[in-house]
Write a protein that holds these residues in place. Structure first.
Motif, PDB file in Angstrom:
ATOM      1  N   GLY A 548      -1.919   5.418  -2.199  1.00  0.00           N
ATOM      2  CA  GLY A 548      -2.026   6.415  -1.148  1.00  0.00           C
ATOM      3  C   GLY A 548      -0.692   6.902  -0.622  1.00  0.00           C
ATOM      4  O   GLY A 548       0.343   6.866  -1.295  1.00  0.00           O
ATOM      5  N   PHE A 549      -0.732   7.317   0.648  1.00  0.00           N
ATOM      6  CA  PHE A 549       0.434   7.931   1.287  1.00  0.00           C
ATOM      7  C   PHE A 549       1.592   6.955   1.401  1.00  0.00           C
ATOM      8  O   PHE A 549       2.755   7.342   1.256  1.00  0.00           O
ATOM      9  CB  PHE A 549       0.029   8.446   2.678  1.00  0.00           C
ATOM     10  N   ILE A 550       1.295   5.675   1.672  1.00  0.00           N
ATOM     11  CA  ILE A 550       2.360   4.675   1.797  1.00  0.00           C
ATOM     12  C   ILE A 550       3.136   4.560   0.499  1.00  0.00           C
ATOM     13  O   ILE A 550       4.375   4.491   0.491  1.00  0.00           O
ATOM     14  CB  ILE A 550       1.768   3.306   2.205  1.00  0.00           C
ATOM     15  N   ALA A 551       2.408   4.540  -0.634  1.00  0.00           N
ATOM     16  CA  ALA A 551       3.072   4.449  -1.938  1.00  0.00           C
ATOM     17  C   ALA A 551       3.985   5.653  -2.162  1.00  0.00           C
ATOM     18  O   ALA A 551       5.112   5.519  -2.658  1.00  0.00           O
ATOM     19  CB  ALA A 551       2.024   4.354  -3.038  1.00  0.00           C
ATOM     20  N   LYS A 552       3.513   6.847  -1.791  1.00  0.00           N
ATOM     21  CA  LYS A 552       4.329   8.057  -1.967  1.00  0.00           C
ATOM     22  C   LYS A 552       5.555   8.024  -1.061  1.00  0.00           C
ATOM     23  O   LYS A 552       6.657   8.414  -1.472  1.00  0.00           O
ATOM     24  CB  LYS A 552       3.489   9.292  -1.663  1.00  0.00           C
ATOM     25  N   LEU A 553       5.367   7.548   0.176  1.00  0.00           N
ATOM     26  CA  LEU A 553       6.481   7.488   1.107  1.00  0.00           C
ATOM     27  C   LEU A 553       7.534   6.492   0.636  1.00  0.00           C
ATOM     28  O   LEU A 553       8.745   6.763   0.714  1.00  0.00           O
ATOM     29  CB  LEU A 553       5.959   7.104   2.496  1.00  0.00           C
ATOM     30  N   LEU A 554       7.097   5.359   0.124  1.00  0.00           N
ATOM     31  CA  LEU A 554       8.048   4.373  -0.405  1.00  0.00           C
ATOM     32  C   LEU A 554       8.775   4.937  -1.618  1.00  0.00           C
ATOM     33  O   LEU A 554       9.966   4.672  -1.817  1.00  0.00           O
ATOM     34  CB  LEU A 554       7.320   3.078  -0.759  1.00  0.00           C
ATOM     35  N   GLY A 555       8.069   5.723  -2.432  1.00  0.00           N
ATOM     36  CA  GLY A 555       8.713   6.381  -3.570  1.00  0.00           C
ATOM     37  C   GLY A 555       9.810   7.329  -3.106  1.00  0.00           C
ATOM     38  O   GLY A 555      10.892   7.390  -3.713  1.00  0.00           O
ATOM     39  N   ASP A 556       9.545   8.057  -2.036  1.00  0.00           N
ATOM     40  CA  ASP A 556      10.568   8.953  -1.484  1.00  0.00           C
ATOM     41  C   ASP A 556      11.787   8.174  -0.998  1.00  0.00           C
ATOM     42  O   ASP A 556      12.896   8.715  -0.944  1.00  0.00           O
ATOM     43  CB  ASP A 556       9.991   9.752  -0.312  1.00  0.00           C
TER      44      ASP A 556
END
Length: 572
Positions: A548-556
């Motif tokens: 989800g969003f947490i995974a995308k934010l950590l990727g950023d």
């Protein structure tokens, strides 16, 4: 120790006139406790007893929630010191650690000053009626306090011209040289300097070898938790002890709310303020608040004379333009907490008035208005508590709502709906043993979401875990090069800002609530049923959302869910 000796003790405190009324009361009660124990000196342990005897401040509430009661501390003090003989009439003084605790409280108060060279960074304002401003200009003399804040006659003249017949607001620069004194004596005599009850407690905690701190440690009270809970009460509206959450308003409270909006409309104010609510509570006429105020001799017209319009003008041809003063939003939630603490099914006018009077140690605008009207605030509070504890109830309101009065998110119906959603947030926190450090993250997450005009989500928890990490979290974030500024910048870049007006009650999303329950699961996997939940468990709960969003934010942020989880588990 005689009353004369006690008075002499209080007069011996330099800058005691800069202590709030509540703080002065605590010091006096500390002296009485020393007298009761036949001591010739007042120490930090007696200040602790004074704080508990005062009983109504946020500092006292924090101690009580952590199991620090007057009886337990008295027993600890009596066990720790032998009673001195024949000292009841001796000259009373402060012990070394008592004096140091007071000094540390004043150091805490000094920390509110901006550093020199901060001009233009923070502004305050002074209020005056049009007549008061005109008289100042006519006399050519500023009030001493205004002059000390760096205000000039030209500032008053300009503010009066801009007010156009409304309340005069004179801004002053809190970072100006006049308001950033460098000498200790100048700081402590400055109008902005004030020692309140909260600072007294922090002063005691800042003397690690004091009797007061040793007593708290002997009662197994984590000193860090005291500081955290004090911060939570200053910044947030989450109850710090178990209690359900009132979701409905009584009919008188609904009427008072409508009348508060009408008072704002009458004054052509942009915001509905807490003093408008005070007028609404009085104008309602039949509820607990109006009844108590009438018994204290307060009349609506006299009160209106004391409540002046705000600074801004507004075109009231569009009712949807009305907004709520941010402080008033917190009052609603705090009144809900107060109602359920008393096991009342709905928020009444008495709960709203009591919360208005509890804030800021009688330094609020509402307290000033009532004092000007000759009201004894302590007597009013006592009367309200007595009426509420006697279960003086008001009829609960229906879901019928007047149209065309409120902004969409300021109506009673929308507030009650939001309070219902907030019920689960508080039930989760009341059911499971979350550490105060988690509550702190939740409060800051709420503030971040409010600033971004968003509902509180897992992403707001994540970036605020990086605000002040400690222990294993600090190790993990340092290794990954993640800090609060980077995390927030990544969030804003990915999600932007909300476009709709924020709700009155700042709610957590269902996904955020789920993450908190996953944090509970992480804690119980490692520590067994009922294990306390820490920030590390919260992060592990967030990492269970792998796609989800947490995974995308950590990727950023240049990492991944798997990397963060591996490092965190290794650090635990």
């Amino acid at each position: 120790m005689s009353q004369g000796n006690l008075d002499t003790l209080l007069k011996s405190i330099k800058y005691f006139d800069k202590f709030s009324m509540g703080a002065q009361k605590v010091v006096k009660l500390a002296g009485e406790e020393a007298q009761r124990l036949q001591r010739s000196t007042v120490g930090s342990e007696h200040l602790l007893l004074g704080l508990l005897r005062e009983g109504k401040s946020n500092a006292a509430r924090v101690l009580q929630v952590l199991g620090v009661t007057l009886e337990r501390v008295r027993k600890a003090v009596e066990d720790a010191q032998e009673t001195e003989e024949n000292t009841a009439q001796a000259e009373i003084t402060f012990s070394a650690d008592g004096s140091m605790a007071l000094e540390m409280a004043m150091k805490v108060a000094e920390s509110q000053f901006l550093p020199p060279g901060s001009a233009g960074q923070l502004f305050g304002s002074l209020s005056a009626s049009e007549d008061e401003a005109k008289k100042i200009l006519q006399d050519g003399k500023l009030p001493q306090r205004w002059e000390a804040l760096g205000v000039t006659l030209e500032d008053v003249r300009k503010a009066l011209a801009e007010a156009k017949g409304r309340q005069v607001e004179i801004p002053f620069d809190q970072g100006s040289p006049a308001n950033t004194p460098t000498e200790e004596d100048a700081r402590r005599r400055h109008p902005l300097f004030r020692v309140d009850i909260r600072k007294l407690l922090l002063g005691v905690l800042r003397v690690p070898e004091s009797h007061g701190v040793k007593i708290l440690q002997g009662l197994d009270v984590p000193l860090k938790d005291i500081r955290t809970l004090l911060l939570l009460l200053d910044l947030g509206t989450l109850p710090i002890s178990y209690g359900e959450y009132a979701q409905r308003f009584t009919l008188p409270a609904r009427k008072a709310w409508r009348l508060a909006h009408e008072e704002a409309r009458r004054m052509q104010d942009t915001y509905v303020r807490s003093d408008h609510l005070l007028l609404g509570l009085m104008a309602e006429g039949n509820g607990v608040a109006a009844t108590m105020l009438a018994e204290m001799g307060v009349g609506l017209e006299k009160m209106r004379e004391q409540v002046t319009p705000g600074h801004e003008m507004s075109d009231w041809s569009m009712p949807s333009e009305i907004k709520l003063q941010p402080f008033l939003k917190d009052i609603i939630e705090l009144a809900s907490n107060e109602a359920r603490r008393l096991y009342h099914p709905a928020i009444g006018t008495g709960h709203l008035l009591l919360v208005l009077l509890q804030e800021h140690e009688d330094q609020s605008l509402e307290a000033d208005v009532l004092r000007w009207l000759g009201v004894d605030l302590d007597k009013l509070r006592a009367g309200l508590r007595s009426a509420l504890k006697a279960s003086v109830s008001e009829e609960v309101g229906s879901e019928v709502e007047e149209e065309g009065i409120y902004a969409g998110n300021a109506s009673i119906a929308s507030i009650e709906k939001d309070l219902g959603s907030r019920e689960l947030d508080k039930t989760i926190l009341a059911t499971y043993q979350f550490k105060p450090e988690v509550w702190e993250v939740l409060v800051y997450a709420r503030i971040t979401a409010q600033n971004l005009v968003q509902r509180v989500g897992p992403e707001h928890l994540l970036i605020n875990l990086a605000r002040k990490p400690d222990g294993p979290l600090r190790t993990v974030f340092q290794e990954l090069g993640i800090d609060y500024a980077k995390a927030r910048a990544a969030l804003e870049k990915r999600s932007g800002r909300g476009t709709e007006a924020g709700t009155v009650v700042q709610r957590q999303s269902a996904l955020c609530q789920a993450c908190l329950l996953l944090a509970v699961d992480e804690a119980e996997r490692r520590g067994g049923r009922g294990a306390p939940i820490t920030n590390e468990h919260v992060l592990l709960g967030l990492l269970r959302e792998e796609q989800g969003f947490i995974a995308k934010l950590l990727g950023d942020l240049g990492t991944s869910v798997e990397v963060v989880r591996t490092k965190l588990v290794s650090a635990l």
